[in-house]
Design an enzyme around this catalytic site. Structure first.
Site, PDB file in Angstrom:
ATOM      1  N   SER A   1      60.877  44.567  51.339  1.00 49.63           N
ATOM      2  CA  SER A   1      61.199  45.840  51.979  1.00 49.63           C
ATOM      3  C   SER A   1      62.232  45.600  53.064  1.00 49.63           C
ATOM      4  O   SER A   1      62.088  44.678  53.869  1.00 49.63           O
ATOM      5  CB  SER A   1      59.948  46.481  52.591  1.00 49.63           C
ATOM      6  OG  SER A   1      60.303  47.573  53.423  1.00 49.63           O
TER       7      SER A   1
ATOM      8  N   ALA B   1      55.901  59.285  61.155  1.00 46.67           N
ATOM      9  CA  ALA B   1      56.270  60.606  61.665  1.00 46.67           C
ATOM     10  C   ALA B   1      55.483  61.725  61.012  1.00 46.67           C
ATOM     11  O   ALA B   1      55.759  62.900  61.250  1.00 46.67           O
ATOM     12  CB  ALA B   1      57.771  60.839  61.454  1.00 46.67           C
ATOM     13  N   GLY B   2      54.503  61.394  60.183  1.00 49.23           N
ATOM     14  CA  GLY B   2      53.754  62.436  59.496  1.00 49.23           C
ATOM     15  C   GLY B   2      54.493  63.014  58.312  1.00 49.23           C
ATOM     16  O   GLY B   2      54.158  64.098  57.843  1.00 49.23           O
TER      17      GLY B   2
ATOM     18  N   HIS C   1      44.445  68.692  56.414  1.00 51.19           N
ATOM     19  CA  HIS C   1      43.098  68.112  56.259  1.00 51.19           C
ATOM     20  C   HIS C   1      42.236  68.926  55.300  1.00 51.19           C
ATOM     21  O   HIS C   1      41.015  68.728  55.244  1.00 51.19           O
ATOM     22  CB  HIS C   1      42.396  67.956  57.615  1.00 51.19           C
ATOM     23  CG  HIS C   1      42.956  66.838  58.440  1.00 51.19           C
ATOM     24  ND1 HIS C   1      42.377  65.599  58.531  1.00 51.19           N
ATOM     25  CD2 HIS C   1      44.079  66.774  59.218  1.00 51.19           C
ATOM     26  CE1 HIS C   1      43.100  64.825  59.329  1.00 51.19           C
ATOM     27  NE2 HIS C   1      44.140  65.508  59.748  1.00 51.19           N
TER      28      HIS C   1
ATOM     29  N   GLU D   1      45.873  54.089  48.143  1.00 49.23           N
ATOM     30  CA  GLU D   1      45.765  54.321  49.579  1.00 49.23           C
ATOM     31  C   GLU D   1      44.311  54.267  50.042  1.00 49.23           C
ATOM     32  O   GLU D   1      44.004  53.750  51.118  1.00 49.23           O
ATOM     33  CB  GLU D   1      46.405  55.652  49.951  1.00 49.23           C
ATOM     34  CG  GLU D   1      46.581  55.823  51.433  1.00 49.23           C
ATOM     35  CD  GLU D   1      47.884  56.495  51.833  1.00 49.23           C
ATOM     36  OE1 GLU D   1      47.959  56.919  52.990  1.00 49.23           O
ATOM     37  OE2 GLU D   1      48.810  56.578  51.016  1.00 49.23           O
TER      38      GLU D   1
ATOM     39  N   ASP E   1      49.677  64.307  49.476  1.00 49.72           N
ATOM     40  CA  ASP E   1      50.956  63.652  49.723  1.00 49.72           C
ATOM     41  C   ASP E   1      51.596  63.174  48.422  1.00 49.72           C
ATOM     42  O   ASP E   1      52.788  63.373  48.184  1.00 49.72           O
ATOM     43  CB  ASP E   1      50.774  62.476  50.675  1.00 49.72           C
ATOM     44  CG  ASP E   1      50.306  62.914  52.047  1.00 49.72           C
ATOM     45  OD1 ASP E   1      50.345  64.126  52.334  1.00 49.72           O
ATOM     46  OD2 ASP E   1      49.893  62.045  52.836  1.00 49.72           O
TER      47      ASP E   1
ATOM     48  N   SER F   1      54.834  61.299  55.442  1.00 59.03           N
ATOM     49  CA  SER F   1      54.273  60.578  54.309  1.00 59.03           C
ATOM     50  C   SER F   1      55.228  59.559  53.714  1.00 59.03           C
ATOM     51  O   SER F   1      55.490  59.531  52.517  1.00 59.03           O
ATOM     52  CB  SER F   1      53.794  61.543  53.219  1.00 59.03           C
ATOM     53  OG  SER F   1      52.829  60.915  52.414  1.00 59.03           O
ATOM     54  N   SER F   2      55.739  58.696  54.569  1.00 61.72           N
ATOM     55  CA  SER F   2      56.535  57.578  54.077  1.00 61.72           C
ATOM     56  C   SER F   2      55.717  56.694  53.144  1.00 61.72           C
ATOM     57  O   SER F   2      56.260  56.086  52.213  1.00 61.72           O
ATOM     58  CB  SER F   2      57.073  56.755  55.253  1.00 61.72           C
ATOM     59  OG  SER F   2      56.011  56.297  56.080  1.00 61.72           O
ATOM     60  N   SER F   3      54.405  56.624  53.365  1.00 60.76           N
ATOM     61  CA  SER F   3      53.553  55.794  52.503  1.00 60.76           C
ATOM     62  C   SER F   3      53.500  56.349  51.088  1.00 60.76           C
ATOM     63  O   SER F   3      53.598  55.600  50.110  1.00 60.76           O
ATOM     64  CB  SER F   3      52.141  55.683  53.089  1.00 60.76           C
ATOM     65  OG  SER F   3      51.545  56.956  53.232  1.00 60.76           O
TER      66      SER F   3
END
Length: 392
Positions: free
Chosen positions: A69, A133-134, A36, A170, A182, A136-138
């Site tokens: 996808s 899962a944190g 953060h 994003e 990310d 950063s798949s995005s």
């Protein structure tokens, strides 16, 4: 062709027929430390991991964008001329949001896209980056699509520009008020290196991790508890940081150091103070971690990882019982250090462990979860890997 590329090519053919013009991929990331801090113009230290999202892409002769996808049913279609942030929803907002942001960059003035340069695309996404899962798949989706479109549209944008495009998508399209960490990790990663990111000026520095030399590696403990950065929890933390900076008379919390904490305690309400304290101390922990890696090696960074988790748990309040158990169990089982990673409210923890201890630590964490009645975690090693690229 390796298995991931073959899967991507076959999925493209199943959705759109024929072969793609090429395949591109981008990795997920683990943030070693610095949580953060990015949207507070501070420091972060992520690394790209050896789990990737692949996009198979083929240019069209019209202005139609089609995206598919393997994680979701159906094909989503949109016209380049009708792309607007408020018209994009669901999973397709990530790839189409990148197309929207890149069309603005191609125009050069933030206006409508240049029809002479940009054509439609067929895009098919496959991935082995765990979602939610944190990791950063995005950003992996955004960066894979960004490098593909950059090549096929011939835009010539550099990696820093592509990172800003992913962040814009994003923020404006998905609606998650995230920083640029990310995307920077996904685009700039190198094997066996972390990326020291100065989020104030976007300068990056590759720093050797030396994990292999130390006989150590990272375990990811995916708690399988879902989270969403677009929900109120993430946004409220960002607002608290902005409120704290304003009350302290600075443009961002990056301007403050540990020596400012007593004044902050006097000026701020108790909750805002704790949010501010996390950012100030986390920035310092990032710098201390990099200094320790350079001066003493990987075995010396454990205390900073452990302290980071305490700060996120108590001051920023973004941990969960599952994450706390994963971290505590890893520490009790002899990990060099452990902390939750990512935006919080679920997701994953990481543990830096000696290679000889990895199996024992993973087994012990799994047993701790079983005793607590929690869903069994997914525990797997990750290594620092290269960033986004064209694969074929």
């Amino acid at each position: 062709m390796n298995q991931a590329l073959q899967r991507g090519s076959e999925y493209f053919s199943s959705q759109f027929g024929g072969a793609p013009d090429g395949l591109w991929s981008a990795p997920g990331r683990v943030n070693l430390i610095g949580e953060h801090t990015d949207y507070n113009e501070g420091f972060a230290f992520p690394l790209a991991i050896d789990k990737r999202t692949t996009v198979a892409a083929r240019a069209r002769e019209d202005r139609l964008l089609r995206v598919a996808s393997s994680a979701f049913p159906g094909v989503v279609e949109a016209n380049l001329d009708a792309l607007t942030p408020d018209a994009l929803t669901g999973w397709a907002a990530y790839p189409l949001g990148v197309a929207w942001a890149m069309s603005r960059a191609a125009a050069g003035d933030g206006g409508a896209s240049s029809g002479a340069r940009l054509t439609g695309m067929d895009l098919a996404l496959t991935s082995n980056v765990p979602a939610g899962a944190g990791l950063s798949s995005s950003a992996a989706v955004e960066c894979a699509v960004a490098v593909a479109l950059n090549d096929l549209w011939g835009l010539g944008l550099d990696r820093q520009e592509l990172a800003r495009i992913g962040q814009l998508a994003e923020n404006k399209v998905v609606g998650a008020p995230t920083g640029i960490m990310d995307q920077s990790a996904s685009l700039l990663g190198e094997p066996d290196h972390g990326i020291l990111l100065d989020c104030q000026n976007l300068l990056t520095e590759s720093v050797a991790l030396g994990f292999a030399a130390a006989g150590a590696g990272l375990l990811v403990i995916d708690t399988r508890t879902s989270h969403s950065h677009a929900d109120g929890g993430y946004a409220s933390r960002r607002r608290s940081c902005e409120d704290g900076a304003r009350a302290m008379g600075v443009g961002s919390l990056r301007a403050l150091g540990p020596e400012d904490l007593p004044r902050a305690a006097d000026l701020l309400d108790e909750k805002t103070y704790r949010r501010v304290r996390h950012i100030i101390t986390e920035n310092q922990r990032v710098l201390d971690t990099v200094a320790a890696l350079r001066g003493s090696g990987a075995a010396a960074i454990g205390p900073f990882l452990n302290a980071s988790h305490v700060s996120m748990r108590d001051d920023f309040e973004i941990s969960t019982p599952e994450l706390d158990l994963a971290v505590a169990s890893a520490q009790e089982l002899g990990a060099i250090g452990a902390r939750m990673t990512g935006g919080g409210f679920g997701g994953a923890a990481i543990a830096l462990v000696r290679n000889d201890d990895a199996g024992r630590v993973a087994g012990g964490i799994a047993r701790s979860f079983a005793r607590a009645g929690y869903t069994a975690p997914a525990i797997f090693p990750v290594t620092a890997s290269g960033g986004a690229r064209r694969d074929l």
